[in-house]
Motif scaffolding. Structure first.
Motif, mmCIF file in Angstrom:
data_model
loop_
_atom_site.group_PDB
_atom_site.id
_atom_site.type_symbol
_atom_site.label_atom_id
_atom_site.label_comp_id
_atom_site.label_asym_id
_atom_site.label_seq_id
_atom_site.Cartn_x
_atom_site.Cartn_y
_atom_site.Cartn_z
ATOM 1 N N ALA A 68 0.828 -1.253 0.121
ATOM 2 C CA ALA A 68 -0.065 -0.095 -0.021
ATOM 3 C C ALA A 68 0.863 1.293 -0.053
ATOM 4 O O ALA A 68 0.510 2.312 -0.690
ATOM 5 N N GLN A 69 1.891 1.234 0.631
ATOM 6 C CA GLN A 69 2.836 2.302 0.518
ATOM 7 C C GLN A 69 3.465 3.002 -0.755
ATOM 8 O O GLN A 69 4.061 4.025 -0.854
ATOM 9 N N TYR A 70 3.469 1.921 -1.575
ATOM 10 C CA TYR A 70 3.956 2.298 -2.712
ATOM 11 C C TYR A 70 3.089 2.679 -3.945
ATOM 12 O O TYR A 70 3.561 3.041 -4.807
ATOM 13 N N ILE A 71 1.897 2.526 -3.662
ATOM 14 C CA ILE A 71 0.802 2.809 -4.474
ATOM 15 C C ILE A 71 0.883 4.330 -5.122
ATOM 16 O O ILE A 71 0.776 4.444 -6.548
ATOM 17 N N ASN A 72 0.929 5.271 -4.250
ATOM 18 C CA ASN A 72 1.213 6.807 -5.022
ATOM 19 C C ASN A 72 2.567 7.297 -5.114
ATOM 20 O O ASN A 72 2.709 8.165 -5.711
ATOM 21 N N GLN A 73 3.453 6.233 -5.142
ATOM 22 C CA GLN A 73 4.928 6.555 -5.420
ATOM 23 C C GLN A 73 5.422 5.050 -6.303
ATOM 24 O O GLN A 73 6.195 4.342 -5.753
ATOM 25 N N PRO A 74 4.758 4.959 -7.518
ATOM 26 C CA PRO A 74 4.800 3.724 -7.914
ATOM 27 C C PRO A 74 6.337 3.350 -8.588
ATOM 28 O O PRO A 74 6.797 2.068 -8.362
ATOM 29 N N GLN A 75 7.223 4.305 -8.516
ATOM 30 C CA GLN A 75 8.538 4.051 -8.928
ATOM 31 C C GLN A 75 9.629 3.533 -7.619
ATOM 32 O O GLN A 75 10.482 3.136 -7.748
ATOM 33 N N SER A 76 8.881 3.740 -6.602
ATOM 34 C CA SER A 76 9.521 3.313 -5.307
ATOM 35 C C SER A 76 9.228 1.791 -4.985
ATOM 36 O O SER A 76 9.584 1.068 -3.951
ATOM 37 N N PHE A 77 8.448 1.218 -6.179
ATOM 38 C CA PHE A 77 7.787 -0.252 -6.014
ATOM 39 C C PHE A 77 8.990 -1.305 -5.680
ATOM 40 O O PHE A 77 9.989 -0.865 -6.429
ATOM 41 N N PRO A 78 8.935 -2.049 -4.779
ATOM 42 C CA PRO A 78 10.333 -2.976 -4.574
ATOM 43 C C PRO A 78 10.784 -3.802 -5.741
ATOM 44 O O PRO A 78 9.845 -4.234 -6.427
ATOM 45 N N LYS A 79 11.668 -3.787 -6.000
ATOM 46 C CA LYS A 79 12.415 -4.462 -7.111
ATOM 47 C C LYS A 79 12.966 -5.737 -6.785
ATOM 48 O O LYS A 79 14.193 -6.158 -6.658
ATOM 49 N N THR A 80 12.066 -6.677 -6.032
ATOM 50 C CA THR A 80 12.628 -7.964 -5.507
ATOM 51 C C THR A 80 11.824 -9.118 -6.306
ATOM 52 O O THR A 80 10.862 -8.763 -6.681
ATOM 53 N N GLU A 81 12.314 -10.172 -6.401
ATOM 54 C CA GLU A 81 11.633 -11.274 -6.861
ATOM 55 C C GLU A 81 10.383 -11.531 -6.180
ATOM 56 O O GLU A 81 9.329 -11.827 -7.077
ATOM 57 N N GLU A 82 10.058 -11.523 -4.751
ATOM 58 C CA GLU A 82 8.834 -11.762 -3.976
ATOM 59 C C GLU A 82 7.863 -10.534 -4.598
ATOM 60 O O GLU A 82 6.580 -10.737 -4.749
ATOM 61 N N ALA A 83 8.137 -9.501 -4.535
ATOM 62 C CA ALA A 83 7.320 -8.317 -5.163
ATOM 63 C C ALA A 83 7.079 -8.611 -6.684
ATOM 64 O O ALA A 83 5.534 -8.216 -6.947
ATOM 65 N N LEU A 84 7.802 -8.936 -7.512
ATOM 66 C CA LEU A 84 7.661 -9.340 -8.904
ATOM 67 C C LEU A 84 6.620 -10.451 -8.862
ATOM 68 O O LEU A 84 5.722 -10.469 -9.543
ATOM 69 N N LYS A 85 6.907 -11.314 -8.268
ATOM 70 C CA LYS A 85 5.704 -12.493 -8.090
ATOM 71 C C LYS A 85 4.371 -12.044 -7.650
ATOM 72 O O LYS A 85 3.226 -12.454 -8.185
ATOM 73 N N ASP A 86 4.381 -11.389 -6.498
ATOM 74 C CA ASP A 86 3.083 -10.795 -6.140
ATOM 75 C C ASP A 86 2.375 -10.002 -7.132
ATOM 76 O O ASP A 86 1.096 -9.913 -7.410
ATOM 77 N N LEU A 87 3.269 -9.179 -7.836
ATOM 78 C CA LEU A 87 2.564 -8.168 -8.712
ATOM 79 C C LEU A 87 1.902 -9.248 -9.934
ATOM 80 O O LEU A 87 1.005 -8.651 -10.548
ATOM 81 N N PHE A 88 2.631 -9.926 -10.402
ATOM 82 C CA PHE A 88 2.282 -10.907 -11.557
ATOM 83 C C PHE A 88 1.001 -11.727 -11.123
ATOM 84 O O PHE A 88 -0.006 -11.937 -11.664
ATOM 85 N N HIS B 116 5.052 -2.729 -20.235
ATOM 86 C CA HIS B 116 5.131 -1.273 -19.777
ATOM 87 C C HIS B 116 4.904 -0.983 -18.656
ATOM 88 O O HIS B 116 5.545 0.127 -18.101
ATOM 89 N N THR B 117 3.975 -1.662 -17.760
ATOM 90 C CA THR B 117 3.920 -1.570 -16.306
ATOM 91 C C THR B 117 5.345 -1.662 -15.558
ATOM 92 O O THR B 117 5.520 -0.885 -14.614
ATOM 93 N N LEU B 118 5.725 -2.659 -15.890
ATOM 94 C CA LEU B 118 7.096 -2.878 -15.288
ATOM 95 C C LEU B 118 8.271 -2.156 -15.638
ATOM 96 O O LEU B 118 8.962 -1.612 -14.582
ATOM 97 N N ARG B 119 8.245 -1.295 -16.750
ATOM 98 C CA ARG B 119 9.228 -0.369 -17.102
ATOM 99 C C ARG B 119 8.986 0.968 -16.305
ATOM 100 O O ARG B 119 9.853 1.425 -15.830
ATOM 101 N N GLY B 120 7.682 1.041 -16.103
ATOM 102 C CA GLY B 120 7.225 2.207 -15.286
ATOM 103 C C GLY B 120 7.558 2.040 -13.986
ATOM 104 O O GLY B 120 8.030 3.022 -13.242
ATOM 105 N N LEU B 121 7.326 1.014 -13.341
ATOM 106 C CA LEU B 121 7.605 0.640 -12.068
ATOM 107 C C LEU B 121 9.168 0.664 -11.881
ATOM 108 O O LEU B 121 9.665 1.123 -10.454
#
Length: 108
Positions: free
Chosen positions: A29-49, A99-104
């Motif tokens: 939730a803390q990353y929603i309004n600052q999308p470029q701060s979204f974690p760049k981890t394997e776990e975050a990628l799995k959750d996002l996908f 494009h979503t991943l590139r933006g994040l």
């Protein structure tokens, strides 16, 4: 050989709309309004996908190769242009997620 970086078609505002829409787990939730701060981890990628594939179905009714039009089709553009409750075919949704991943990642 260096691979050229392709910019995201999505602005931070569009990424915020996406992150709000896909029903991320509470820990993001803390990353929603600052999308470029979204974690760049394997776990975050799995959750996002996982959220991506459960929120947007594959369909083959219409297709849009243009990322901006795909975003509007699956998420909606505004109150006057609400979400269509549709997804897209596999290439279309792949380009959308690309494009979503590139933006994040801040490539844009």
């Amino acid at each position: 050989m260096d691979t050229p970086k392709v910019a995201s078609a999505y602005t931070p505002a569009l990424l915020t709309k996406y992150l709000n829409y896909i029903a991320l787990p509470d820990q993001y939730a803390q990353y929603i309004n600052q999308p470029q701060s979204f974690p760049k981890t394997e776990e975050a990628l799995k959750d996002l996908f996982r959220c991506q594939i459960t929120r947007f179905p594959y369909d083959n009714l219409t297709s849009e190769i243009q990322p901006e039009k795909t975003h509007t089709k699956v998420i909606g553009g505004s109150e006057s242009n609400p979400r269509s409750c549709r997804g897209g075919y596999c290439l279309e949704m792949g380009i959308f997620f690309h494009h979503t991943l590139r933006g994040l990642a801040g490539i844009g």
